[in-house]
Each structure stands twice: as C-alpha cells, then as structure tokens.
Scaffold this motif. Structure first.
Motif, PDB file in Angstrom:
ATOM      1  N   TYR A 204      30.506  44.520  34.887  1.00  0.00           N
ATOM      2  CA  TYR A 204      31.325  43.968  33.971  1.00  0.00           C
ATOM      3  C   TYR A 204      32.579  43.464  34.008  1.00  0.00           C
ATOM      4  CZ  TYR A 204      27.219  45.466  31.065  1.00  0.00           C
ATOM      5  OH  TYR A 204      25.918  46.002  30.559  1.00  0.00           O
ATOM      6  N   ILE A 205      32.776  42.113  33.759  1.00  0.00           N
ATOM      7  CA  ILE A 205      34.312  42.000  34.217  1.00  0.00           C
ATOM      8  C   ILE A 205      35.005  41.015  33.510  1.00  0.00           C
ATOM      9  CG2 ILE A 205      32.940  41.576  36.617  1.00  0.00           C
ATOM     10  CD1 ILE A 205      33.389  38.558  36.132  1.00  0.00           C
ATOM     11  N   THR A 206      36.350  41.029  33.623  1.00  0.00           N
ATOM     12  CA  THR A 206      37.364  40.334  32.808  1.00  0.00           C
ATOM     13  C   THR A 206      38.284  39.631  33.814  1.00  0.00           C
ATOM     14  OG1 THR A 206      38.282  40.030  30.643  1.00  0.00           O
ATOM     15  CG2 THR A 206      38.823  41.935  32.017  1.00  0.00           C
ATOM     16  N   PRO A 207      38.642  38.266  33.612  1.00  0.00           N
ATOM     17  CA  PRO A 207      39.721  37.866  34.358  1.00  0.00           C
ATOM     18  C   PRO A 207      41.115  37.985  33.735  1.00  0.00           C
ATOM     19  CG  PRO A 207      38.585  36.130  33.275  1.00  0.00           C
ATOM     20  CD  PRO A 207      37.819  37.549  33.065  1.00  0.00           C
ATOM     21  N   PHE A 208      42.266  38.218  34.687  1.00  0.00           N
ATOM     22  CA  PHE A 208      43.359  38.464  34.067  1.00  0.00           C
ATOM     23  C   PHE A 208      44.545  37.685  35.034  1.00  0.00           C
ATOM     24  CE2 PHE A 208      42.914  42.044  36.742  1.00  0.00           C
ATOM     25  CZ  PHE A 208      44.215  42.183  37.290  1.00  0.00           C
ATOM     26  N   SER A 209      45.536  37.359  34.284  1.00  0.00           N
ATOM     27  CA  SER A 209      46.848  36.655  35.034  1.00  0.00           C
ATOM     28  C   SER A 209      47.747  37.412  35.301  1.00  0.00           C
ATOM     29  CB  SER A 209      47.159  35.619  34.365  1.00  0.00           C
ATOM     30  OG  SER A 209      46.120  34.511  34.323  1.00  0.00           O
ATOM     31  N   THR A 210      48.421  37.446  36.495  1.00  0.00           N
ATOM     32  CA  THR A 210      49.762  38.300  36.675  1.00  0.00           C
ATOM     33  C   THR A 210      51.029  37.519  36.606  1.00  0.00           C
ATOM     34  OG1 THR A 210      49.514  37.857  39.030  1.00  0.00           O
ATOM     35  CG2 THR A 210      48.183  39.808  38.082  1.00  0.00           C
ATOM     36  N   SER A 211      52.014  37.698  36.265  1.00  0.00           N
ATOM     37  CA  SER A 211      53.261  37.175  36.022  1.00  0.00           C
ATOM     38  C   SER A 211      54.327  37.466  37.230  1.00  0.00           C
ATOM     39  CB  SER A 211      53.916  37.895  34.902  1.00  0.00           C
ATOM     40  OG  SER A 211      54.357  38.879  35.018  1.00  0.00           O
ATOM     41  N   GLY A 212      54.073  38.245  38.095  1.00  0.00           N
ATOM     42  CA  GLY A 212      55.324  38.606  39.109  1.00  0.00           C
ATOM     43  C   GLY A 212      56.013  39.874  38.532  1.00  0.00           C
ATOM     44  N   ASN A 213      55.926  40.136  37.420  1.00  0.00           N
ATOM     45  CA  ASN A 213      56.564  41.273  36.841  1.00  0.00           C
ATOM     46  C   ASN A 213      55.818  42.268  36.186  1.00  0.00           C
ATOM     47  OD1 ASN A 213      59.186  40.116  36.622  1.00  0.00           O
ATOM     48  ND2 ASN A 213      58.409  38.733  35.008  1.00  0.00           N
ATOM     49  N   TRP A 214      56.320  43.485  36.175  1.00  0.00           N
ATOM     50  CA  TRP A 214      55.311  44.744  35.470  1.00  0.00           C
ATOM     51  C   TRP A 214      54.648  44.424  34.331  1.00  0.00           C
ATOM     52  CZ3 TRP A 214      53.285  48.366  38.401  1.00  0.00           C
ATOM     53  CH2 TRP A 214      53.999  48.823  39.434  1.00  0.00           C
ATOM     54  N   GLN A 215      53.607  44.540  33.915  1.00  0.00           N
ATOM     55  CA  GLN A 215      52.811  44.051  32.959  1.00  0.00           C
ATOM     56  C   GLN A 215      51.829  45.426  32.431  1.00  0.00           C
ATOM     57  OE1 GLN A 215      51.080  40.575  35.105  1.00  0.00           O
ATOM     58  NE2 GLN A 215      50.908  39.880  32.870  1.00  0.00           N
ATOM     59  N   GLU A 216      51.500  45.400  31.231  1.00  0.00           N
ATOM     60  CA  GLU A 216      50.521  46.210  30.445  1.00  0.00           C
ATOM     61  C   GLU A 216      49.556  45.434  29.982  1.00  0.00           C
ATOM     62  OE1 GLU A 216      51.713  49.847  28.105  1.00  0.00           O
ATOM     63  OE2 GLU A 216      50.697  48.705  26.771  1.00  0.00           O
ATOM     64  N   ILE A 217      48.488  45.157  30.425  1.00  0.00           N
ATOM     65  CA  ILE A 217      47.540  44.420  30.127  1.00  0.00           C
ATOM     66  C   ILE A 217      46.153  45.163  29.510  1.00  0.00           C
ATOM     67  CG2 ILE A 217      45.468  42.472  31.063  1.00  0.00           C
ATOM     68  CD1 ILE A 217      47.418  42.027  33.383  1.00  0.00           C
ATOM     69  N   GLU A 218      45.935  44.962  28.641  1.00  0.00           N
ATOM     70  CA  GLU A 218      44.945  45.300  27.495  1.00  0.00           C
ATOM     71  C   GLU A 218      43.847  44.842  27.543  1.00  0.00           C
ATOM     72  OE1 GLU A 218      46.416  46.286  23.485  1.00  0.00           O
ATOM     73  OE2 GLU A 218      47.918  47.593  24.249  1.00  0.00           O
ATOM     74  N   ILE A 219      42.843  45.355  28.153  1.00  0.00           N
ATOM     75  CA  ILE A 219      41.317  44.649  28.269  1.00  0.00           C
ATOM     76  C   ILE A 219      40.379  45.197  27.074  1.00  0.00           C
ATOM     77  CG2 ILE A 219      39.289  44.360  29.596  1.00  0.00           C
ATOM     78  CD1 ILE A 219      41.499  44.365  31.928  1.00  0.00           C
ATOM     79  N   PRO A 220      39.946  44.771  25.936  1.00  0.00           N
ATOM     80  CA  PRO A 220      38.895  45.232  25.090  1.00  0.00           C
ATOM     81  C   PRO A 220      37.502  45.358  25.814  1.00  0.00           C
ATOM     82  CG  PRO A 220      40.015  43.330  24.151  1.00  0.00           C
ATOM     83  CD  PRO A 220      40.246  43.336  25.560  1.00  0.00           C
ATOM     84  N   LEU A 221      37.076  46.745  25.966  1.00  0.00           N
ATOM     85  CA  LEU A 221      35.742  46.933  26.612  1.00  0.00           C
ATOM     86  C   LEU A 221      34.738  46.217  26.150  1.00  0.00           C
ATOM     87  CD1 LEU A 221      36.237  50.820  26.483  1.00  0.00           C
ATOM     88  CD2 LEU A 221      35.884  49.256  28.566  1.00  0.00           C
ATOM     89  N   ARG A 222      34.908  45.575  24.976  1.00  0.00           N
ATOM     90  CA  ARG A 222      33.408  44.754  24.265  1.00  0.00           C
ATOM     91  C   ARG A 222      33.412  43.257  24.859  1.00  0.00           C
ATOM     92  NH1 ARG A 222      36.892  45.163  20.143  1.00  0.00           N
ATOM     93  NH2 ARG A 222      37.885  43.350  19.284  1.00  0.00           N
TER      94      ARG A 222
END
Length: 163
Positions: A99-117
């Motif tokens: 099960y996958i989700t794409p995410f983008s990075t900014s070059g800075n520290w990030q908190e990325i929330e990924i809904p399981l559903r």
C-alpha cells in the motif's frame, strides 16, 4: 493525542532490519545505501540509474506485527532533498503488493501525515484493483524513490509513528 513509535532513530539505533532493494533485482544499476548520520538520523541515499530499464531504490523495514486499529495515520518526521518519494506499508511482509502513498520533500525538516485509509495497493508501479488499506496490522514499511530520471538522492529520517 495517542501515538506509538514504529521507529525512532538515534546514534545507537539497530538498523539490521532496514534492507536496501535496488533495481539490480531486475537488471538495473541504481545503488542505494542506508545508515545512521553523525547526529543520529536514518540516512537513505544513493544514485538512480535508468540503465537496463532500471530506475528505483527502496529501503524496507520489517518488524514484529503491530496492531494499528487505534490509529488512523502514520506520521513521518523526515528531511528530504526536494524530490518526491513513496512511503509504503504491508500488513503481511509476504504480500507481493504494498500500500503506497507519494509524498514530496521540501529540503527542510517536515512532519508528513499519511492517512492509512488513503494508501492504495500497488505492484511494480501499477495500481491494483483492490480497496485502499483497511488492515488491522502492519509489519513492514518502506521508502522508495523512482522518479523516472537519473538522480542522486538523500532522505533523512528522524522517526516514524502511528497516530
């Protein structure tokens, strides 16, 4: 807010269960590596090559089956290089698909929330005709880069948690 750590990196982290899988499994020549940075973060880095129909590198972490019914999302504490990545999970490490989700990075520290559903089933880059994630357990997670171009990459991981 209830949370549960899946992995919290530090300079003494045991990373033997973090395994690199590159496109060499199908004849490609990409190369990824995984280690711990001097300041105690996980470091997934390397070079993607499109030679021989290659083009990806993945690091996966298999762990004891974890009940996730009390949680609705996974939170990544990461610092990327401005490139897009995929986050992947499996409820059974033996499944052929993730099960996958794409995410983008900014070059800075990030908190990325990924809904399981919202995580959808995929195999070898193709979305499967199956429902989105709704399992009770997970036992594998992974990060993948495969942007259909030759590039160097570096992703720092501080921690991964359920919320």
């Amino acid at each position: 807010m209830k949370s549960q750590l899946l992995f919290d990196f530090n300079s003494n982290s045991d990373i033997k269960n973090w395994v690199i899988v590159d496109d060499v499994v199908m004849g490609g020549t990409s190369s990824g590596s995984f280690g711990i940075s001097p300041d105690g973060h996980g470091v997934f880095k390397g070079a993607i090559s499109l030679d021989n129909n290659g083009g990806f590198s993945l690091v996966r972490y298999t762990f004891e089956r974890t009940l996730i019914l009390d949680f609705t999302k996974i939170v990544l504490h990461i610092k990327g290089d401005g490139k897009p990545y995929q986050f992947r999970i499996k409820s059974n490490s033996g499944d052929y698909y993730a099960y996958i989700t794409p995410f983008s990075t900014s070059g800075n520290w990030q908190e990325i929330e990924i809904p399981l559903r919202d995580m959808y089933p995929s195999f070898r880059g193709r979305r499967l005709d199956k429902p989105n994630f709704s399992e009770a357990y997970i036992e594998e997670l992974a990060f993948l880069i495969g942007n259909k171009k030759e590039e160097h990459f570096k992703l720092l991981i501080d921690k991964i948690e359920l919320r």
